[in-house]
Scaffold this motif. Structure first.
Motif, PDB file in Angstrom:
ATOM      1  N   ALA A 108       0.808  -1.220   0.000  1.00 41.59           N
ATOM      2  CA  ALA A 108       0.000   0.000   0.000  1.00 41.59           C
ATOM      3  C   ALA A 108       0.838   1.266   0.000  1.00 41.59           C
ATOM      4  CB  ALA A 108      -0.936  -0.004   1.201  1.00 41.59           C
ATOM      5  N   GLU A 109       0.426   2.194  -0.847  1.00 41.01           N
ATOM      6  CA  GLU A 109       1.017   3.529  -0.843  1.00 41.01           C
ATOM      7  C   GLU A 109       0.226   4.457   0.062  1.00 41.01           C
ATOM      8  OE1 GLU A 109       2.176   5.171  -4.657  1.00 41.01           O
ATOM      9  OE2 GLU A 109       2.136   3.149  -5.491  1.00 41.01           O
ATOM     10  N   VAL A 110      -1.046   4.127   0.238  1.00 45.39           N
ATOM     11  CA  VAL A 110      -1.904   4.945   1.087  1.00 45.39           C
ATOM     12  C   VAL A 110      -3.046   4.078   1.616  1.00 45.39           C
ATOM     13  CG1 VAL A 110      -3.406   5.754  -0.788  1.00 45.39           C
ATOM     14  CG2 VAL A 110      -3.094   7.187   1.227  1.00 45.39           C
ATOM     15  N   PHE A 111      -3.498   4.410   2.814  1.00 47.71           N
ATOM     16  CA  PHE A 111      -4.650   3.771   3.441  1.00 47.71           C
ATOM     17  C   PHE A 111      -5.792   4.764   3.342  1.00 47.71           C
ATOM     18  CE2 PHE A 111      -7.349   2.291   6.846  1.00 47.71           C
ATOM     19  CZ  PHE A 111      -7.144   0.918   6.885  1.00 47.71           C
ATOM     20  N   LEU A 112      -6.860   4.387   2.668  1.00 41.00           N
ATOM     21  CA  LEU A 112      -7.975   5.289   2.418  1.00 41.00           C
ATOM     22  C   LEU A 112      -9.195   4.827   3.205  1.00 41.00           C
ATOM     23  CD1 LEU A 112      -9.026   7.708   0.791  1.00 41.00           C
ATOM     24  CD2 LEU A 112      -9.488   6.136  -1.095  1.00 41.00           C
ATOM     25  N   LEU A 113      -9.610   5.658   4.167  1.00 42.25           N
ATOM     26  CA  LEU A 113     -10.770   5.351   4.992  1.00 42.25           C
ATOM     27  C   LEU A 113     -11.558   6.646   5.177  1.00 42.25           C
ATOM     28  CD1 LEU A 113     -10.688   3.278   8.301  1.00 42.25           C
ATOM     29  CD2 LEU A 113     -12.591   4.635   7.461  1.00 42.25           C
ATOM     30  N   PRO A 114     -12.459   6.950   4.227  1.00 44.92           N
ATOM     31  CA  PRO A 114     -13.156   8.235   4.273  1.00 44.92           C
ATOM     32  C   PRO A 114     -14.018   8.441   5.513  1.00 44.92           C
ATOM     33  CG  PRO A 114     -13.386   7.224   2.122  1.00 44.92           C
ATOM     34  CD  PRO A 114     -12.779   6.188   3.035  1.00 44.92           C
ATOM     35  N   GLY A 115     -14.662   7.401   6.000  1.00 42.06           N
ATOM     36  CA  GLY A 115     -15.585   7.548   7.124  1.00 42.06           C
ATOM     37  C   GLY A 115     -14.929   7.327   8.469  1.00 42.06           C
ATOM     38  N   PHE A 116     -15.719   6.834   9.400  1.00 41.31           N
ATOM     39  CA  PHE A 116     -15.306   6.624  10.782  1.00 41.31           C
ATOM     40  C   PHE A 116     -13.976   5.877  10.883  1.00 41.31           C
ATOM     41  CE2 PHE A 116     -15.297   3.701  14.430  1.00 41.31           C
ATOM     42  CZ  PHE A 116     -15.322   4.613  15.461  1.00 41.31           C
ATOM     43  N   VAL A 117     -12.981   6.522  11.471  1.00 42.55           N
ATOM     44  CA  VAL A 117     -11.667   5.913  11.693  1.00 42.55           C
ATOM     45  C   VAL A 117     -11.598   5.445  13.134  1.00 42.55           C
ATOM     46  CG1 VAL A 117      -9.185   6.326  11.841  1.00 42.55           C
ATOM     47  CG2 VAL A 117     -10.481   7.264   9.934  1.00 42.55           C
ATOM     48  N   GLY A 118     -11.364   4.160  13.299  1.00 42.65           N
ATOM     49  CA  GLY A 118     -11.184   3.580  14.622  1.00 42.65           C
ATOM     50  C   GLY A 118      -9.760   3.077  14.754  1.00 42.65           C
ATOM     51  N   LEU A 119      -9.614   1.874  15.231  1.00 43.64           N
ATOM     52  CA  LEU A 119      -8.283   1.299  15.437  1.00 43.64           C
ATOM     53  C   LEU A 119      -7.540   1.012  14.138  1.00 43.64           C
ATOM     54  CD1 LEU A 119      -9.005  -1.076  18.437  1.00 43.64           C
ATOM     55  CD2 LEU A 119      -7.599   0.994  18.440  1.00 43.64           C
ATOM     56  N   ALA A 120      -8.220   1.082  13.007  1.00 43.97           N
ATOM     57  CA  ALA A 120      -7.552   0.845  11.721  1.00 43.97           C
ATOM     58  C   ALA A 120      -6.391   1.809  11.512  1.00 43.97           C
ATOM     59  CB  ALA A 120      -8.543   0.969  10.572  1.00 43.97           C
ATOM     60  N   ILE A 121      -6.479   3.000  12.080  1.00 43.70           N
ATOM     61  CA  ILE A 121      -5.400   3.968  11.935  1.00 43.70           C
ATOM     62  C   ILE A 121      -4.111   3.437  12.564  1.00 43.70           C
ATOM     63  CG2 ILE A 121      -5.924   5.283  14.035  1.00 43.70           C
ATOM     64  CD1 ILE A 121      -5.218   7.828  12.503  1.00 43.70           C
ATOM     65  N   VAL A 122      -4.249   2.748  13.668  1.00 42.33           N
ATOM     66  CA  VAL A 122      -3.079   2.181  14.340  1.00 42.33           C
ATOM     67  C   VAL A 122      -2.439   1.116  13.460  1.00 42.33           C
ATOM     68  CG1 VAL A 122      -2.282   0.933  16.389  1.00 42.33           C
ATOM     69  CG2 VAL A 122      -4.037   2.713  16.612  1.00 42.33           C
ATOM     70  N   HIS A 123      -3.273   0.282  12.864  1.00 42.40           N
ATOM     71  CA  HIS A 123      -2.767  -0.766  11.984  1.00 42.40           C
ATOM     72  C   HIS A 123      -2.023  -0.156  10.808  1.00 42.40           C
ATOM     73  CE1 HIS A 123      -3.928  -5.230  11.165  1.00 42.40           C
ATOM     74  NE2 HIS A 123      -2.674  -5.068  11.484  1.00 42.40           N
ATOM     75  N   ALA A 124      -2.616   0.838  10.161  1.00 42.53           N
ATOM     76  CA  ALA A 124      -1.975   1.490   9.020  1.00 42.53           C
ATOM     77  C   ALA A 124      -0.633   2.093   9.426  1.00 42.53           C
ATOM     78  CB  ALA A 124      -2.898   2.562   8.443  1.00 42.53           C
ATOM     79  N   PHE A 125      -0.618   2.815  10.529  1.00 44.52           N
ATOM     80  CA  PHE A 125       0.613   3.473  10.954  1.00 44.52           C
ATOM     81  C   PHE A 125       1.677   2.477  11.408  1.00 44.52           C
ATOM     82  CE2 PHE A 125      -1.522   7.814  11.952  1.00 44.52           C
ATOM     83  CZ  PHE A 125      -1.679   8.038  10.603  1.00 44.52           C
ATOM     84  N   CYS A 126       1.274   1.347  11.959  1.00 41.78           N
ATOM     85  CA  CYS A 126       2.246   0.314  12.330  1.00 41.78           C
ATOM     86  C   CYS A 126       2.998  -0.189  11.105  1.00 41.78           C
ATOM     87  CB  CYS A 126       1.557  -0.855  13.030  1.00 41.78           C
ATOM     88  SG  CYS A 126       1.125  -0.514  14.743  1.00 41.78           S
ATOM     89  N   PHE A 127       2.324  -0.187   9.957  1.00 39.53           N
ATOM     90  CA  PHE A 127       2.958  -0.622   8.721  1.00 39.53           C
ATOM     91  C   PHE A 127       3.556   0.552   7.943  1.00 39.53           C
ATOM     92  CE2 PHE A 127       0.181  -4.285   9.528  1.00 39.53           C
ATOM     93  CZ  PHE A 127       1.093  -5.311   9.368  1.00 39.53           C
ATOM     94  N   GLY A 128       3.511   1.756   8.514  1.00 40.24           N
ATOM     95  CA  GLY A 128       4.103   2.918   7.869  1.00 40.24           C
ATOM     96  C   GLY A 128       3.314   3.437   6.681  1.00 40.24           C
ATOM     97  N   VAL A 129       2.013   3.166   6.662  1.00 42.78           N
ATOM     98  CA  VAL A 129       1.174   3.582   5.540  1.00 42.78           C
ATOM     99  C   VAL A 129       0.403   4.842   5.939  1.00 42.78           C
ATOM    100  CG1 VAL A 129      -0.663   2.884   3.946  1.00 42.78           C
ATOM    101  CG2 VAL A 129       0.948   1.177   4.818  1.00 42.78           C
ATOM    102  N   PRO A 130       0.546   5.934   5.184  1.00 43.80           N
ATOM    103  CA  PRO A 130      -0.200   7.156   5.511  1.00 43.80           C
ATOM    104  C   PRO A 130      -1.698   6.960   5.308  1.00 43.80           C
ATOM    105  CG  PRO A 130       0.955   7.405   3.427  1.00 43.80           C
ATOM    106  CD  PRO A 130       1.373   6.083   3.995  1.00 43.80           C
TER     107      PRO A 130
END
Length: 165
Positions: A108-130
């Motif tokens: 992934a070059e980017v993690f796209l989550l337009p709506g409600f952001v929950g713990l998914a942000i932690v997962h994305a950032f753990c993998f270094g994905v903006p």
């Protein structure tokens, strides 16, 4: 190979050859990967992600949206993706195996989550994905980890152009 610590014990983290992971998903080596991971719910606004990736495809060749997860909105989203993003959206389904997730997140070059952001942000950032998300009112407290312009971006609600950019 990278050595990490978990619960006081060291373990090796294997970096996955991009070409092999892309091939396993049926994608070309030049694929540009946008990722969504989470429950397939209306509150996640995955429709906006589909339209944004369609717009991105018109500007950048080889963009694909990979969707990890399942939920009550899946059938509807698959129908929309079939007409909006034919051949450029892959519904992977639920994945709980960390090694399999690491392989997919490594693309992934980017993690796209337009709506409600929950713990998914932690997962994305753990993998270094903006992360890119909309400024919705009901994000979970973890949204404080997103620093606009540094490790991701906020766009206005419904701003498909902003999500695509």
């Amino acid at each position: 190979m990278l050595t990490m610590l978990r619960n006081g014990k060291s373990f090796n983290v294997q970096r996955y050859p991009r070409q092999e992971v892309l091939a396993a998903l049926g994608l070309d080596i030049d694929a540009r990967v946008v990722l969504f991971s989470g429950r397939l719910l209306a509150s996640k606004k995955i429709d906006d992600a589909l339209w944004a990736v369609k717009e991105a495809c018109q500007k950048v060749p080889g963009v694909y949206l990979l969707i990890i997860g399942d939920g009550p909105d899946r059938v509807r989203l698959e129908r929309i993706a079939g007409s909006v993003l034919p051949g450029h959206c892959i519904f992977i389904g639920e994945v709980f195996d960390e090694e399999q997730l690491a392989k997919i997140f490594s693309l992934a070059e980017v993690f796209l989550l337009p709506g409600f952001v929950g713990l998914a942000i932690v997962h994305a950032f753990c993998f270094g994905v903006p992360l890119i998300t909309e400024r919705v009112k009901n994000h979970s407290p973890e949204i404080q980890y997103l620093h606009d312009g540094y490790n991701g971006f906020f766009v206005d609600v419904g701003d498909i152009d902003g999500l695509a950019s």
